[in-house]
Each structure stands twice: as C-alpha cells, then as structure tokens.
Design a protein around this motif. Structure first.
Motif, PDB file in Angstrom:
ATOM      1  N   ALA A 130     -21.786 -14.907  -9.605  1.00 30.82           N
ATOM      2  CA  ALA A 130     -21.524 -16.213  -8.802  1.00 30.82           C
ATOM      3  C   ALA A 130     -20.405 -16.728  -9.353  1.00 30.82           C
ATOM      4  O   ALA A 130     -20.452 -16.835 -10.663  1.00 30.82           O
ATOM      5  CB  ALA A 130     -22.777 -16.895  -8.997  1.00 30.82           C
ATOM      6  N   LEU A 131     -19.741 -17.249  -8.324  1.00 28.38           N
ATOM      7  CA  LEU A 131     -18.540 -17.910  -9.019  1.00 28.38           C
ATOM      8  C   LEU A 131     -18.722 -19.485  -8.243  1.00 28.38           C
ATOM      9  O   LEU A 131     -18.754 -19.774  -7.243  1.00 28.38           O
ATOM     10  CB  LEU A 131     -17.227 -17.629  -8.297  1.00 28.38           C
ATOM     11  CG  LEU A 131     -16.827 -16.001  -8.461  1.00 28.38           C
ATOM     12  CD1 LEU A 131     -15.823 -15.557  -7.590  1.00 28.38           C
ATOM     13  CD2 LEU A 131     -16.494 -15.931  -9.734  1.00 28.38           C
ATOM     14  N   LEU A 132     -18.613 -20.437  -9.477  1.00 28.77           N
ATOM     15  CA  LEU A 132     -19.190 -21.788  -9.359  1.00 28.77           C
ATOM     16  C   LEU A 132     -18.302 -22.659  -9.861  1.00 28.77           C
ATOM     17  O   LEU A 132     -17.614 -22.567 -10.825  1.00 28.77           O
ATOM     18  CB  LEU A 132     -20.501 -22.012  -9.870  1.00 28.77           C
ATOM     19  CG  LEU A 132     -21.824 -21.099  -9.412  1.00 28.77           C
ATOM     20  CD1 LEU A 132     -22.858 -21.426 -10.358  1.00 28.77           C
ATOM     21  CD2 LEU A 132     -21.949 -21.205  -7.983  1.00 28.77           C
ATOM     22  N   SER A 133     -17.671 -23.811  -9.127  1.00 32.66           N
ATOM     23  CA  SER A 133     -16.751 -24.627  -9.372  1.00 32.66           C
ATOM     24  C   SER A 133     -17.435 -25.898  -9.845  1.00 32.66           C
ATOM     25  O   SER A 133     -18.572 -26.119  -9.637  1.00 32.66           O
ATOM     26  CB  SER A 133     -15.774 -24.929  -8.362  1.00 32.66           C
ATOM     27  OG  SER A 133     -16.575 -25.585  -7.203  1.00 32.66           O
ATOM     28  N   SER A 134     -16.761 -26.677 -10.651  1.00 33.41           N
ATOM     29  CA  SER A 134     -17.231 -28.024 -11.378  1.00 33.41           C
ATOM     30  C   SER A 134     -16.011 -29.038 -11.117  1.00 33.41           C
ATOM     31  O   SER A 134     -14.883 -28.772 -11.058  1.00 33.41           O
ATOM     32  CB  SER A 134     -17.645 -27.637 -12.670  1.00 33.41           C
ATOM     33  OG  SER A 134     -17.958 -29.083 -13.317  1.00 33.41           O
ATOM     34  N   SER A 135     -16.416 -30.351 -10.814  1.00 35.40           N
ATOM     35  CA  SER A 135     -15.717 -31.475 -10.602  1.00 35.40           C
ATOM     36  C   SER A 135     -15.288 -31.906 -11.948  1.00 35.40           C
ATOM     37  O   SER A 135     -14.159 -32.728 -11.877  1.00 35.40           O
ATOM     38  CB  SER A 135     -16.448 -32.458  -9.669  1.00 35.40           C
ATOM     39  OG  SER A 135     -16.785 -31.708  -8.693  1.00 35.40           O
ATOM     40  N   ALA A 136     -15.909 -31.602 -12.801  1.00 37.42           N
ATOM     41  CA  ALA A 136     -15.586 -32.362 -14.311  1.00 37.42           C
ATOM     42  C   ALA A 136     -16.124 -31.386 -15.260  1.00 37.42           C
ATOM     43  O   ALA A 136     -17.224 -31.171 -15.250  1.00 37.42           O
ATOM     44  CB  ALA A 136     -16.040 -33.722 -14.338  1.00 37.42           C
ATOM     45  N   LEU A 137     -15.465 -31.625 -16.691  1.00 34.22           N
ATOM     46  CA  LEU A 137     -15.906 -30.836 -17.805  1.00 34.22           C
ATOM     47  C   LEU A 137     -15.507 -31.762 -18.972  1.00 34.22           C
ATOM     48  O   LEU A 137     -14.414 -31.936 -19.427  1.00 34.22           O
ATOM     49  CB  LEU A 137     -15.276 -29.353 -17.834  1.00 34.22           C
ATOM     50  CG  LEU A 137     -15.620 -28.779 -19.064  1.00 34.22           C
ATOM     51  CD1 LEU A 137     -16.955 -28.091 -18.868  1.00 34.22           C
ATOM     52  CD2 LEU A 137     -14.627 -27.365 -19.211  1.00 34.22           C
ATOM     53  N   VAL A 138     -16.764 -32.006 -19.733  1.00 28.93           N
ATOM     54  CA  VAL A 138     -16.489 -33.112 -20.727  1.00 28.93           C
ATOM     55  C   VAL A 138     -17.229 -32.051 -21.866  1.00 28.93           C
ATOM     56  O   VAL A 138     -18.413 -31.703 -21.851  1.00 28.93           O
ATOM     57  CB  VAL A 138     -16.999 -34.303 -20.808  1.00 28.93           C
ATOM     58  CG1 VAL A 138     -17.105 -35.039 -22.067  1.00 28.93           C
ATOM     59  CG2 VAL A 138     -16.454 -35.155 -19.709  1.00 28.93           C
ATOM     60  N   ASP A 139     -16.505 -31.689 -22.870  1.00 29.85           N
ATOM     61  CA  ASP A 139     -16.863 -31.062 -24.013  1.00 29.85           C
ATOM     62  C   ASP A 139     -17.591 -29.708 -23.540  1.00 29.85           C
ATOM     63  O   ASP A 139     -16.959 -28.741 -23.110  1.00 29.85           O
ATOM     64  CB  ASP A 139     -18.073 -31.871 -25.005  1.00 29.85           C
ATOM     65  CG  ASP A 139     -17.317 -32.839 -25.378  1.00 29.85           C
ATOM     66  OD1 ASP A 139     -16.074 -32.886 -25.677  1.00 29.85           O
ATOM     67  OD2 ASP A 139     -17.959 -34.178 -25.464  1.00 29.85           O
ATOM     68  N   TYR A 151     -19.781 -17.419 -13.322  1.00 26.95           N
ATOM     69  CA  TYR A 151     -18.347 -17.823 -13.915  1.00 26.95           C
ATOM     70  C   TYR A 151     -18.402 -19.120 -13.317  1.00 26.95           C
ATOM     71  O   TYR A 151     -18.574 -19.502 -12.263  1.00 26.95           O
ATOM     72  CB  TYR A 151     -17.397 -16.709 -13.494  1.00 26.95           C
ATOM     73  CG  TYR A 151     -17.438 -15.438 -14.228  1.00 26.95           C
ATOM     74  CD1 TYR A 151     -16.959 -15.203 -15.428  1.00 26.95           C
ATOM     75  CD2 TYR A 151     -18.307 -14.413 -13.709  1.00 26.95           C
ATOM     76  CE1 TYR A 151     -17.148 -13.997 -16.129  1.00 26.95           C
ATOM     77  CE2 TYR A 151     -18.615 -13.390 -13.977  1.00 26.95           C
ATOM     78  CZ  TYR A 151     -17.821 -13.034 -15.388  1.00 26.95           C
ATOM     79  OH  TYR A 151     -18.183 -11.889 -16.167  1.00 26.95           O
ATOM     80  N   LEU A 152     -17.752 -20.040 -14.137  1.00 28.69           N
ATOM     81  CA  LEU A 152     -17.534 -21.278 -14.014  1.00 28.69           C
ATOM     82  C   LEU A 152     -16.124 -21.389 -13.908  1.00 28.69           C
ATOM     83  O   LEU A 152     -15.307 -21.238 -14.601  1.00 28.69           O
ATOM     84  CB  LEU A 152     -18.087 -22.463 -15.134  1.00 28.69           C
ATOM     85  CG  LEU A 152     -17.783 -23.795 -14.766  1.00 28.69           C
ATOM     86  CD1 LEU A 152     -18.514 -24.281 -13.742  1.00 28.69           C
ATOM     87  CD2 LEU A 152     -18.028 -24.621 -16.220  1.00 28.69           C
ATOM     88  N   MET A 183     -24.268 -30.920 -14.032  1.00 25.14           N
ATOM     89  CA  MET A 183     -24.491 -29.330 -13.353  1.00 25.14           C
ATOM     90  C   MET A 183     -24.988 -28.237 -14.356  1.00 25.14           C
ATOM     91  O   MET A 183     -26.004 -27.678 -14.196  1.00 25.14           O
ATOM     92  CB  MET A 183     -23.127 -28.906 -13.012  1.00 25.14           C
ATOM     93  CG  MET A 183     -23.338 -27.806 -11.963  1.00 25.14           C
ATOM     94  SD  MET A 183     -21.860 -27.308 -11.280  1.00 25.14           S
ATOM     95  CE  MET A 183     -21.153 -26.079 -12.240  1.00 25.14           C
ATOM     96  N   ALA A 184     -24.381 -28.157 -15.504  1.00 23.33           N
ATOM     97  CA  ALA A 184     -24.717 -27.161 -16.436  1.00 23.33           C
ATOM     98  C   ALA A 184     -24.090 -26.990 -17.805  1.00 23.33           C
ATOM     99  O   ALA A 184     -22.929 -27.727 -17.696  1.00 23.33           O
ATOM    100  CB  ALA A 184     -24.979 -25.836 -15.980  1.00 23.33           C
ATOM    101  N   ASP A 185     -24.669 -26.776 -18.754  1.00 19.89           N
ATOM    102  CA  ASP A 185     -23.656 -26.456 -19.891  1.00 19.89           C
ATOM    103  C   ASP A 185     -23.089 -25.173 -19.898  1.00 19.89           C
ATOM    104  O   ASP A 185     -23.571 -24.289 -19.172  1.00 19.89           O
ATOM    105  CB  ASP A 185     -24.633 -26.376 -21.228  1.00 19.89           C
ATOM    106  CG  ASP A 185     -23.982 -26.385 -22.453  1.00 19.89           C
ATOM    107  OD1 ASP A 185     -23.776 -27.417 -23.118  1.00 19.89           O
ATOM    108  OD2 ASP A 185     -23.514 -25.493 -23.030  1.00 19.89           O
ATOM    109  N   VAL A 186     -21.695 -25.329 -20.363  1.00 18.73           N
ATOM    110  CA  VAL A 186     -20.782 -24.034 -20.119  1.00 18.73           C
ATOM    111  C   VAL A 186     -21.594 -22.732 -20.655  1.00 18.73           C
ATOM    112  O   VAL A 186     -21.162 -21.604 -20.279  1.00 18.73           O
ATOM    113  CB  VAL A 186     -19.508 -24.195 -20.743  1.00 18.73           C
ATOM    114  CG1 VAL A 186     -18.744 -25.322 -20.043  1.00 18.73           C
ATOM    115  CG2 VAL A 186     -19.605 -24.612 -22.196  1.00 18.73           C
TER     116      VAL A 186
END
Length: 131
Positions: free
Chosen positions: A44-53, A78-79, A94-97
């Motif tokens: 699965a290839l999933l995108s994210s709008s934001a990533l903090v830490d 994969y994110l 969404m999820a933790d990396v």
C-alpha cells in the motif's frame, strides 16, 4: 496514481469504490472502508498531509478512515510524504510512522522521524523527483 499504476505491467490495481472526492482524487466513506477491510494487498502506498515528529496527519476524517483500513490490510505499507509537509499538522491523526514498512520522501525527513524509523527497523527511501 491509479492511472499510472494500472498502466504498469505486472501490477494489479484495485480501487475501492465509495463516495468520490474530486478534492482528494480519492474514494472515501463507509463503503470504501468496508471494501478495503475485505482486501489483502501486497503493498500500500499512502500519502499524508502533514508529518510532525513521528505522527502522520490528514485534514479529512473520511480519508483517515480509508487510509487506516488500507494500512491494516497491507502486507507492506509505505508512507509518501512531500518535504513541504514536514513540521506541519492537520486535524486528524492518521498513524505513527513506525506503523509503516517504510517512508518514501524526496529529501531526508526530520531527525526525530528518521530516528524512530531506524529504531523500528523500517526503511527510509529518498526518491528522485521526476523531471
């Protein structure tokens, strides 16, 4: 992305139906989540709008539900995160990396993100941008 992947030999592309969102070029809603829960994907290839830490966020709750369902249904996930999203936040977690097999970025992620991925034994792939 569906158009690109579906044209690639050896890749079977399945899109879960539901309510189509032109804004996100994606299907979302309870029907989408239900269909995704019935699948098992190799990758699965999933995108994210934001990533903090170490936390990936998205601004749309229905997209988060679909992405979480796909994350749970995939053998490897994969994110995909654009560097412009580093240090930004959005409304919904969404999820933790570390829940992802790997992180695909076009430049190195922030130190805390990289350290968490390394500690979890997960990969960081720095992909070249297409010209």
């Amino acid at each position: 992305m569906v158009n690109v992947l579906s044209a690639t030999p050896g890749i079977k592309t399945i899109a879960a139906g539901g309510t189509y969102s032109a804004r996100f070029d994606a299907f979302q809603g309870p029907n989408t989540v239900s269909q995704l829960q019935q699948l098992r994907a190799d990758i699965a290839l999933l995108s994210s709008s934001a990533l903090v830490d170490t936390v990936a966020y998205h601004q749309e709750e229905q997209n988060v539900a679909a992405k979480r369902a796909m994350l749970a249904s995939a053998t490897r996930a994969y994110l995909l995160v654009d560097p412009n999203k580093f240090g930004r936040t959005a409304l919904h977690v969404m999820a933790d990396v570390t829940e992802f097999t790997g992180l695909i970025v076009s430049e190195a992620p922030p130190a805390q993100t990289a350290a968490a991925m390394k500690k979890a034994g997960n990969s960081i792939i720095v992909a070249e941008q297409a010209s």
